[in-house]
Design a protein around this motif. Sequence first.
Motif, PDB file in Angstrom:
ATOM      1  N   ILE A 150       0.853  -1.197   0.000  1.00 47.19           N
ATOM      2  CA  ILE A 150       0.000   0.000   0.000  1.00 47.19           C
ATOM      3  C   ILE A 150       0.886   1.244   0.000  1.00 47.19           C
ATOM      4  O   ILE A 150       0.665   2.177  -0.777  1.00 47.19           O
ATOM      5  N   LEU A 151       1.888   1.245   0.831  1.00 48.59           N
ATOM      6  CA  LEU A 151       2.770   2.390   0.947  1.00 48.59           C
ATOM      7  C   LEU A 151       3.542   2.623  -0.355  1.00 48.59           C
ATOM      8  O   LEU A 151       3.618   3.745  -0.848  1.00 48.59           O
ATOM      9  N   ARG A 152       4.079   1.572  -0.925  1.00 49.71           N
ATOM     10  CA  ARG A 152       4.825   1.688  -2.184  1.00 49.71           C
ATOM     11  C   ARG A 152       3.906   2.166  -3.303  1.00 49.71           C
ATOM     12  O   ARG A 152       4.265   3.045  -4.092  1.00 49.71           O
ATOM     13  N   GLY A 153       2.705   1.619  -3.362  1.00 47.91           N
ATOM     14  CA  GLY A 153       1.733   2.043  -4.381  1.00 47.91           C
ATOM     15  C   GLY A 153       1.352   3.501  -4.218  1.00 47.91           C
ATOM     16  O   GLY A 153       1.213   4.237  -5.205  1.00 47.91           O
ATOM     17  N   TYR A 154       1.215   3.934  -2.974  1.00 48.44           N
ATOM     18  CA  TYR A 154       0.857   5.325  -2.709  1.00 48.44           C
ATOM     19  C   TYR A 154       1.978   6.255  -3.169  1.00 48.44           C
ATOM     20  O   TYR A 154       1.723   7.266  -3.836  1.00 48.44           O
ATOM     21  N   VAL A 155       3.222   5.910  -2.864  1.00 50.78           N
ATOM     22  CA  VAL A 155       4.359   6.741  -3.277  1.00 50.78           C
ATOM     23  C   VAL A 155       4.400   6.832  -4.807  1.00 50.78           C
ATOM     24  O   VAL A 155       4.603   7.916  -5.370  1.00 50.78           O
ATOM     25  N   GLU A 156       4.194   5.721  -5.481  1.00 47.69           N
ATOM     26  CA  GLU A 156       4.209   5.732  -6.943  1.00 47.69           C
ATOM     27  C   GLU A 156       3.063   6.585  -7.500  1.00 47.69           C
ATOM     28  O   GLU A 156       3.243   7.318  -8.479  1.00 47.69           O
TER      29      GLU A 156
ATOM     30  N   VAL B  52       1.536  10.465   5.430  1.00 43.82           N
ATOM     31  CA  VAL B  52       1.243  11.060   4.123  1.00 43.82           C
ATOM     32  C   VAL B  52       2.304  12.101   3.772  1.00 43.82           C
ATOM     33  O   VAL B  52       2.820  12.122   2.650  1.00 43.82           O
ATOM     34  N   ASP B  53       2.653  12.949   4.718  1.00 46.77           N
ATOM     35  CA  ASP B  53       3.688  13.961   4.467  1.00 46.77           C
ATOM     36  C   ASP B  53       5.018  13.293   4.102  1.00 46.77           C
ATOM     37  O   ASP B  53       5.714  13.735   3.179  1.00 46.77           O
ATOM     38  N   ALA B  54       5.369  12.251   4.818  1.00 47.17           N
ATOM     39  CA  ALA B  54       6.618  11.546   4.540  1.00 47.17           C
ATOM     40  C   ALA B  54       6.567  10.852   3.180  1.00 47.17           C
ATOM     41  O   ALA B  54       7.575  10.805   2.463  1.00 47.17           O
ATOM     42  N   ALA B  55       5.407  10.330   2.789  1.00 43.66           N
ATOM     43  CA  ALA B  55       5.267   9.686   1.484  1.00 43.66           C
ATOM     44  C   ALA B  55       5.462  10.712   0.363  1.00 43.66           C
ATOM     45  O   ALA B  55       6.095  10.412  -0.655  1.00 43.66           O
TER      46      ALA B  55
ATOM     47  N   ASP C 175       7.279  13.425   0.675  1.00 40.65           N
ATOM     48  CA  ASP C 175       8.719  13.700   0.705  1.00 40.65           C
ATOM     49  C   ASP C 175       9.490  12.609  -0.032  1.00 40.65           C
ATOM     50  O   ASP C 175      10.446  12.894  -0.758  1.00 40.65           O
ATOM     51  N   CYS C 176       9.086  11.382   0.142  1.00 41.02           N
ATOM     52  CA  CYS C 176       9.738  10.261  -0.535  1.00 41.02           C
ATOM     53  C   CYS C 176       9.532  10.366  -2.045  1.00 41.02           C
ATOM     54  O   CYS C 176      10.474  10.201  -2.818  1.00 41.02           O
ATOM     55  N   ALA C 177       8.322  10.661  -2.468  1.00 40.82           N
ATOM     56  CA  ALA C 177       8.029  10.799  -3.894  1.00 40.82           C
ATOM     57  C   ALA C 177       8.845  11.926  -4.516  1.00 40.82           C
ATOM     58  O   ALA C 177       9.253  11.844  -5.678  1.00 40.82           O
ATOM     59  N   ALA C 178       9.111  12.967  -3.738  1.00 42.58           N
ATOM     60  CA  ALA C 178       9.884  14.106  -4.220  1.00 42.58           C
ATOM     61  C   ALA C 178      11.388  13.855  -4.154  1.00 42.58           C
ATOM     62  O   ALA C 178      12.180  14.656  -4.632  1.00 42.58           O
ATOM     63  N   GLY C 179      11.785  12.736  -3.530  1.00 44.60           N
ATOM     64  CA  GLY C 179      13.196  12.400  -3.430  1.00 44.60           C
ATOM     65  C   GLY C 179      13.891  13.005  -2.227  1.00 44.60           C
ATOM     66  O   GLY C 179      15.122  12.960  -2.123  1.00 44.60           O
ATOM     67  N   ASP C 180      13.122  13.555  -1.294  1.00 46.91           N
ATOM     68  CA  ASP C 180      13.709  14.189  -0.115  1.00 46.91           C
ATOM     69  C   ASP C 180      14.104  13.191   0.963  1.00 46.91           C
ATOM     70  O   ASP C 180      14.982  13.480   1.783  1.00 46.91           O
ATOM     71  N   ILE C 181      13.431  12.043   1.006  1.00 46.40           N
ATOM     72  CA  ILE C 181      13.802  10.962   1.917  1.00 46.40           C
ATOM     73  C   ILE C 181      13.742   9.653   1.131  1.00 46.40           C
ATOM     74  O   ILE C 181      13.069   9.566   0.099  1.00 46.40           O
TER      75      ILE C 181
ATOM     76  N   PHE D 147      12.910   5.529   0.484  1.00 44.19           N
ATOM     77  CA  PHE D 147      11.777   4.667   0.793  1.00 44.19           C
ATOM     78  C   PHE D 147      12.030   3.916   2.092  1.00 44.19           C
ATOM     79  O   PHE D 147      11.103   3.691   2.871  1.00 44.19           O
ATOM     80  N   SER D 148      13.283   3.552   2.369  1.00 44.62           N
ATOM     81  CA  SER D 148      13.566   2.846   3.620  1.00 44.62           C
ATOM     82  C   SER D 148      13.288   3.739   4.829  1.00 44.62           C
ATOM     83  O   SER D 148      12.809   3.254   5.853  1.00 44.62           O
ATOM     84  N   GLN D 149      13.560   5.039   4.707  1.00 39.68           N
ATOM     85  CA  GLN D 149      13.215   5.962   5.793  1.00 39.68           C
ATOM     86  C   GLN D 149      11.701   6.029   5.968  1.00 39.68           C
ATOM     87  O   GLN D 149      11.202   6.054   7.094  1.00 39.68           O
ATOM     88  N   LEU D 150      10.994   6.069   4.866  1.00 40.75           N
ATOM     89  CA  LEU D 150       9.529   6.091   4.918  1.00 40.75           C
ATOM     90  C   LEU D 150       9.008   4.798   5.542  1.00 40.75           C
ATOM     91  O   LEU D 150       8.129   4.833   6.408  1.00 40.75           O
ATOM     92  N   GLU D 151       9.565   3.668   5.129  1.00 45.51           N
ATOM     93  CA  GLU D 151       9.149   2.383   5.703  1.00 45.51           C
ATOM     94  C   GLU D 151       9.354   2.369   7.217  1.00 45.51           C
ATOM     95  O   GLU D 151       8.489   1.902   7.951  1.00 45.51           O
ATOM     96  N   HIS D 152      10.503   2.866   7.638  1.00 50.22           N
ATOM     97  CA  HIS D 152      10.799   2.898   9.075  1.00 50.22           C
ATOM     98  C   HIS D 152       9.743   3.726   9.810  1.00 50.22           C
ATOM     99  O   HIS D 152       9.223   3.294  10.842  1.00 50.22           O
ATOM    100  N   MET D 153       9.426   4.871   9.274  1.00 53.10           N
ATOM    101  CA  MET D 153       8.403   5.721   9.910  1.00 53.10           C
ATOM    102  C   MET D 153       7.056   5.001   9.928  1.00 53.10           C
ATOM    103  O   MET D 153       6.352   5.012  10.935  1.00 53.10           O
TER     104      MET D 153
END
Length: 83
Positions: free
Chosen positions: A3-9, A58-61, A63-69, A71-77
């Motif tokens: 779900i998280l990976r799909g959301y980021v994409e 959602v905010d972190a996702a 950030d991940c999509a924008a390349g600021d963090i 995916f592993s950081q997002l997963e950890h959160m």
Amino acid sequence: MDILRGYVEAVKRNMETMNASDYDGKEEDLRRQQEELERYEQRLKEKSASADRFDQVVDAAVDCAAGDISFSQLEHMYQQEGS
């Protein structure tokens, strides 16, 4: 994590479409993408312990999509969500 990976994409696709030059069908693409994002967000919200935690994920996702963090950081959160 699917779900998280799909959301980021989905967020990445939406960002690309919003930043793209205007083209025929862009508004329709944005509408469909918004519906897809809302479906993912609903699933993420169901798994969230609180509204604040949901907002953080959602905010972190985004950030991940924008390349600021990463995916592993997002997963950890996201995994800390249940803590």
